[in-house]
Design a protein around this motif. Structure first.
Motif, PDB file in Angstrom:
ATOM      1  N   SER A  84       0.836  -1.254   0.128  1.00  0.00           N
ATOM      2  CA  SER A  84       0.052  -0.061  -0.055  1.00  0.00           C
ATOM      3  C   SER A  84       0.858   1.234   0.182  1.00  0.00           C
ATOM      4  N   ASN A  85       0.339   2.362  -0.673  1.00  0.00           N
ATOM      5  CA  ASN A  85       0.963   3.538  -0.439  1.00  0.00           C
ATOM      6  C   ASN A  85       0.310   4.245   0.793  1.00  0.00           C
ATOM      7  N   TYR A  86       1.265   3.938   1.937  1.00  0.00           N
ATOM      8  CA  TYR A  86       0.952   4.257   3.245  1.00  0.00           C
ATOM      9  C   TYR A  86       1.004   5.913   3.378  1.00  0.00           C
ATOM     10  N   ALA A  87       1.570   6.574   2.347  1.00  0.00           N
ATOM     11  CA  ALA A  87       1.484   8.119   2.593  1.00  0.00           C
ATOM     12  C   ALA A  87      -0.014   8.762   2.631  1.00  0.00           C
ATOM     13  N   ALA A  88      -0.973   8.118   2.019  1.00  0.00           N
ATOM     14  CA  ALA A  88      -2.239   8.254   2.156  1.00  0.00           C
ATOM     15  C   ALA A  88      -3.018   7.299   2.629  1.00  0.00           C
ATOM     16  N   ASP A  89      -4.408   7.623   2.639  1.00  0.00           N
ATOM     17  CA  ASP A  89      -5.300   6.539   3.467  1.00  0.00           C
ATOM     18  C   ASP A  89      -5.402   5.559   2.522  1.00  0.00           C
ATOM     19  N   VAL A  90      -5.504   4.309   3.077  1.00  0.00           N
ATOM     20  CA  VAL A  90      -5.488   3.076   2.278  1.00  0.00           C
ATOM     21  C   VAL A  90      -6.795   2.393   2.500  1.00  0.00           C
ATOM     22  N   CYS A  91      -7.145   1.387   1.490  1.00  0.00           N
ATOM     23  CA  CYS A  91      -8.405   0.787   1.646  1.00  0.00           C
ATOM     24  C   CYS A  91      -8.101  -0.680   2.049  1.00  0.00           C
ATOM     25  N   ILE A  92      -9.235  -1.488   2.389  1.00  0.00           N
ATOM     26  CA  ILE A  92      -8.793  -2.830   2.666  1.00  0.00           C
ATOM     27  C   ILE A  92     -10.506  -3.349   2.736  1.00  0.00           C
ATOM     28  N   GLY A  93     -10.637  -4.576   2.382  1.00  0.00           N
ATOM     29  CA  GLY A  93     -11.887  -5.342   2.282  1.00  0.00           C
ATOM     30  C   GLY A  93     -11.512  -6.681   1.633  1.00  0.00           C
ATOM     31  N   ASP A  94     -12.555  -7.555   1.314  1.00  0.00           N
ATOM     32  CA  ASP A  94     -12.323  -8.792   1.002  1.00  0.00           C
ATOM     33  C   ASP A  94     -11.704  -8.864  -0.472  1.00  0.00           C
ATOM     34  N   SER A  95     -12.191  -8.335  -1.289  1.00  0.00           N
ATOM     35  CA  SER A  95     -11.631  -8.407  -2.571  1.00  0.00           C
ATOM     36  C   SER A  95     -10.106  -7.855  -2.874  1.00  0.00           C
ATOM     37  N   ILE A  96      -9.947  -6.996  -1.928  1.00  0.00           N
ATOM     38  CA  ILE A  96      -8.507  -6.567  -1.750  1.00  0.00           C
ATOM     39  C   ILE A  96      -7.697  -7.641  -1.239  1.00  0.00           C
ATOM     40  N   ILE A  97      -7.856  -8.219  -0.258  1.00  0.00           N
ATOM     41  CA  ILE A  97      -7.171  -9.097   0.406  1.00  0.00           C
ATOM     42  C   ILE A  97      -7.247 -10.407  -0.505  1.00  0.00           C
ATOM     43  N   LYS A  98      -8.070 -10.546  -1.300  1.00  0.00           N
ATOM     44  CA  LYS A  98      -7.924 -11.876  -2.399  1.00  0.00           C
ATOM     45  C   LYS A  98      -7.072 -11.484  -3.101  1.00  0.00           C
ATOM     46  N   GLN A  99      -7.009 -10.494  -3.592  1.00  0.00           N
ATOM     47  CA  GLN A  99      -5.970 -10.042  -4.717  1.00  0.00           C
ATOM     48  C   GLN A  99      -4.395 -10.130  -4.169  1.00  0.00           C
ATOM     49  N   THR A 100      -4.473  -9.630  -3.054  1.00  0.00           N
ATOM     50  CA  THR A 100      -3.029  -9.685  -2.233  1.00  0.00           C
ATOM     51  C   THR A 100      -2.721 -11.212  -1.905  1.00  0.00           C
ATOM     52  N   PHE A 101      -3.694 -12.074  -1.819  1.00  0.00           N
ATOM     53  CA  PHE A 101      -3.501 -13.474  -1.708  1.00  0.00           C
ATOM     54  C   PHE A 101      -2.988 -14.136  -2.775  1.00  0.00           C
ATOM     55  N   GLU A 102      -3.355 -13.639  -4.059  1.00  0.00           N
ATOM     56  CA  GLU A 102      -3.126 -13.989  -5.237  1.00  0.00           C
ATOM     57  C   GLU A 102      -1.675 -13.927  -5.505  1.00  0.00           C
ATOM     58  N   ALA A 103      -1.315 -12.604  -5.134  1.00  0.00           N
ATOM     59  CA  ALA A 103       0.198 -12.382  -5.346  1.00  0.00           C
ATOM     60  C   ALA A 103       0.786 -12.866  -4.560  1.00  0.00           C
ATOM     61  N   TYR A 104       0.661 -13.273  -3.409  1.00  0.00           N
ATOM     62  CA  TYR A 104       1.385 -14.003  -2.390  1.00  0.00           C
ATOM     63  C   TYR A 104       1.536 -15.495  -2.791  1.00  0.00           C
ATOM     64  N   ARG A 105       0.332 -15.957  -3.403  1.00  0.00           N
ATOM     65  CA  ARG A 105       0.408 -17.456  -3.906  1.00  0.00           C
ATOM     66  C   ARG A 105       1.291 -17.664  -5.200  1.00  0.00           C
ATOM     67  N   LYS A 106       1.567 -16.620  -6.038  1.00  0.00           N
ATOM     68  CA  LYS A 106       2.217 -16.544  -7.154  1.00  0.00           C
ATOM     69  C   LYS A 106       3.823 -16.802  -6.667  1.00  0.00           C
ATOM     70  N   MET A 107       4.065 -15.833  -5.580  1.00  0.00           N
ATOM     71  CA  MET A 107       5.343 -15.832  -4.969  1.00  0.00           C
ATOM     72  C   MET A 107       5.966 -17.001  -4.288  1.00  0.00           C
ATOM     73  N   ARG A 108       4.817 -17.702  -3.526  1.00  0.00           N
ATOM     74  CA  ARG A 108       5.147 -18.924  -3.237  1.00  0.00           C
ATOM     75  C   ARG A 108       5.308 -20.167  -4.019  1.00  0.00           C
ATOM     76  N   ASN A 109       4.420 -20.252  -5.210  1.00  0.00           N
ATOM     77  CA  ASN A 109       4.696 -21.149  -6.081  1.00  0.00           C
ATOM     78  C   ASN A 109       5.669 -20.862  -6.863  1.00  0.00           C
ATOM     79  N   THR A 110       6.237 -19.843  -7.243  1.00  0.00           N
ATOM     80  CA  THR A 110       7.637 -19.548  -7.796  1.00  0.00           C
ATOM     81  C   THR A 110       8.590 -20.250  -6.772  1.00  0.00           C
ATOM     82  N   ALA A 111       8.464 -19.934  -5.574  1.00  0.00           N
ATOM     83  CA  ALA A 111       9.671 -20.373  -4.791  1.00  0.00           C
ATOM     84  C   ALA A 111       9.730 -21.796  -4.643  1.00  0.00           C
ATOM     85  N   ARG A 112       8.392 -22.723  -4.784  1.00  0.00           N
ATOM     86  CA  ARG A 112       8.432 -24.078  -4.555  1.00  0.00           C
ATOM     87  C   ARG A 112       8.913 -24.458  -6.119  1.00  0.00           C
ATOM     88  N   PHE A 113       8.816 -24.072  -7.059  1.00  0.00           N
ATOM     89  CA  PHE A 113       9.543 -24.396  -8.470  1.00  0.00           C
ATOM     90  C   PHE A 113      10.980 -24.435  -8.331  1.00  0.00           C
TER      91      PHE A 113
END
Length: 504
Positions: free
Chosen positions: A177-206
């Motif tokens: 997040s750009n913490y210099a400004a106000d930031v939003c959070i909710g289910d869809s935002i966390i799901k998008q973050t999880f997808e980014a995390y999952r891609k990083m984890r899968n690359t590490a597994r490979f």
């Protein structure tokens, strides 16, 4: 005035309201506060708060009920906390709070410290915005839009509807997040973050999966002996580490996370790992082209763990604990920041050519998609690339890689086709191709796709114009070498054709 907080230790004459505040009374109250805390002012009587001889005449005095400035409590924490506690130091490295504290804690801290010590109580100040709901509204219990961090990390009663994402995903959202400004959070935002995390984890597994038989102490290839592609990727890795380190030093966490994700997706998954699968899966375990790739993967996975550790400590430690070889440290947090590889001048000078090749890969892929759509070709290995480049410097590099014999830098492996032919003119490309296209810059080139020459190898699926192996039926000369190194018996003909590098 509130009736709690740091009191102004003054007494007043009940008859005249004349104040009593001198060194004796102040020192006495100071000792009481040091022993009992500031609440002693509110819970004690005047007789208990006054020193002699004033205590004997306590009925004459009443204690004041005014307090210091509302921010004085925290504004003096540099003295009562940072300066007083073992393990801390004054001035503090950083004061971190919301943007509303410029006229609050930051200001009161600065005033009290400069007045009494002649310097600021902090070396740097970092401010952040506030967390809003997914629609950008302020969170409120009455609106029912409060997001509980514990619900994100641990999940709800119904884990299918409210899964437990873990602390790393929440930390990744914060760092992205750009913490210099106000930031939003909710289910869809966390799901998008999880997808980014999952891609990083899968690359590490490979990466870890392809190091299962690699020991750097025994199998690592010296930097000077690595193919140009591998040296290029190590150069990109060193650039990444420098950028991430600089971003962390500047508290620019989103820039650090963005650079790491860009490297994992663009440089690794979409390019290096894509073109390296052939040698990882087809070559014999100890062939130099495979060991050189594993040398790079080993350095990459350890560096990715280090770069991710400040934001994703659990993922980073998972990676480090699952390295399939001995390491000199028990934890990624003991290993320190990775050292840069020795500078390679040739690699730096070749960056433009590599960027051109990666750009040409996109052009090749566009033409391959056209060929597939018209059912002229199926897999990319059924294709032969015809290429004319008008840029002299890039043409020189393409010619060098086209003639490479190390099984890594050849253009056919970089384009994931069976053959690549460099031709003299754009017209020749067009005339000999099923599909072709011309680009005017980056670099200027004409790219065409034709059917590959030769016979398809049943093991690696490359088409090869050379005569197939007489020892292993249906196998190209390259695979014949690998199978021989793996010790596959010549009479295992059909079985040998289907064997992977495991020899199964």
């Amino acid at each position: 005035q509130r009736t709690w907080g740091v009191p102004i230790p003054v007494f007043y004459d009940r008859q005249t309201d004349e104040p009593l505040l001198n060194e004796e009374t102040l020192s006495h109250v100071q000792r009481l506060v040091a022993e009992h805390g500031t609440d002693v002012w509110w819970t004690s009587t005047e007789a208990e708060l006054l020193p002699e001889p004033y205590a004997s005449d306590a009925g004459r005095w009443r204690k004041g009920t005014d307090t210091m400035d509302v921010w004085f409590d925290s504004g003096s924490s540099w003295a009562s906390v940072a300066e007083a506690r073992e393990g801390l130091r004054y001035p503090a490295d950083l004061y971190l709070e919301g943007s509303d504290q410029h006229r609050g804690w930051f200001q009161s801290s600065l005033l009290t410290s400069v007045a009494s010590r002649g310097q600021a109580p902090y070396k740097a100040v970092l401010t952040h915005g506030f967390v809003l709901d997914e629609k950008g509204f302020k969170m409120s219990k009455s609106l029912g839009n409060v997001v509980d961090p514990k619900l994100i990390t641990d999940g709800g009663k119904n884990l299918k509807a409210q899964p437990a994402y873990g602390a790393d995903v929440l930390r990744l959202w914060v760092a992205s997040s750009n913490y210099a400004a106000d930031v939003c959070i909710g289910d869809s935002i966390i799901k998008q973050t999880f997808e980014a995390y999952r891609k990083m984890r899968n690359t590490a597994r490979f990466l870890l999966g392809n190091l299962h038989d690699f020991d750097p102490a025994v199998d690592a290839v010296p930097l000077a002996d690595l193919p140009e592609l591998d040296v290029y990727v190590l150069g990109l890795l060193d650039d990444l580490l420098a950028e991430v380190r600089a971003a962390y030093d500047a508290y620019s966490f989103s820039r650090a996370v963005g650079a790491l994700q860009q490297f994992l997706v663009s440089d690794l998954s979409n390019f290096y790992l894509d073109v390296s699968k052939d040698r990882l899966y087809i070559a014999a375990p100890d062939e130099p082209r495979r060991r050189s790739c594993q040398t790079v993967l080993s350095r990459v996975v350890e560096s990715v763990a280090a770069a991710a550790a400040p934001v994703l400590p659990h993922l980073a430690e998972d990676i480090y604990q699952n390295l399939p070889y001995a390491t000199p440290h028990a934890s990624v947090f003991e290993a320190g920041w990775p050292a840069a590889a020795p500078a390679q001048g040739e690699e730096r000078r070749g960056r433009a050519a590599w960027a051109a090749v990666r750009s040409l890969r996109d052009e090749v892929n566009r033409n391959l998609e056209l060929a597939r759509a018209e059912k002229a070709l199926g897999a990319s290995l059924e294709a032969k690339v015809l290429l004319h480049c008008a840029d002299p410097a890039v043409s020189e590099a393409l010619a060098r890689w086209s003639g490479a014999s190390n099984g890594v830098d050849e253009l056919r492996f970089l384009f994931l086709t069976s053959q690549v032919a460099l031709v003299a003119s754009a017209t020749e490309v067009t005339e000999r191709s099923l599909f072709s296209s011309t680009r005017e810059e980056g670099p200027a080139a004409t790219v065409g796709i034709a059917a590959a020459d030769g016979t398809k190898c049943e093991r690696c699926w490359h088409f090869d114009p050379q005569e197939q192996s007489q020892t292993y039926e249906g196998v190209c000369p390259r695979c014949e070498t690998s199978l021989s190194l793996m010790g596959v018996a010549p009479r295992q003909r059909r079985a040998a054709a289907a064997a992977g590098y495991f020899g199964e």
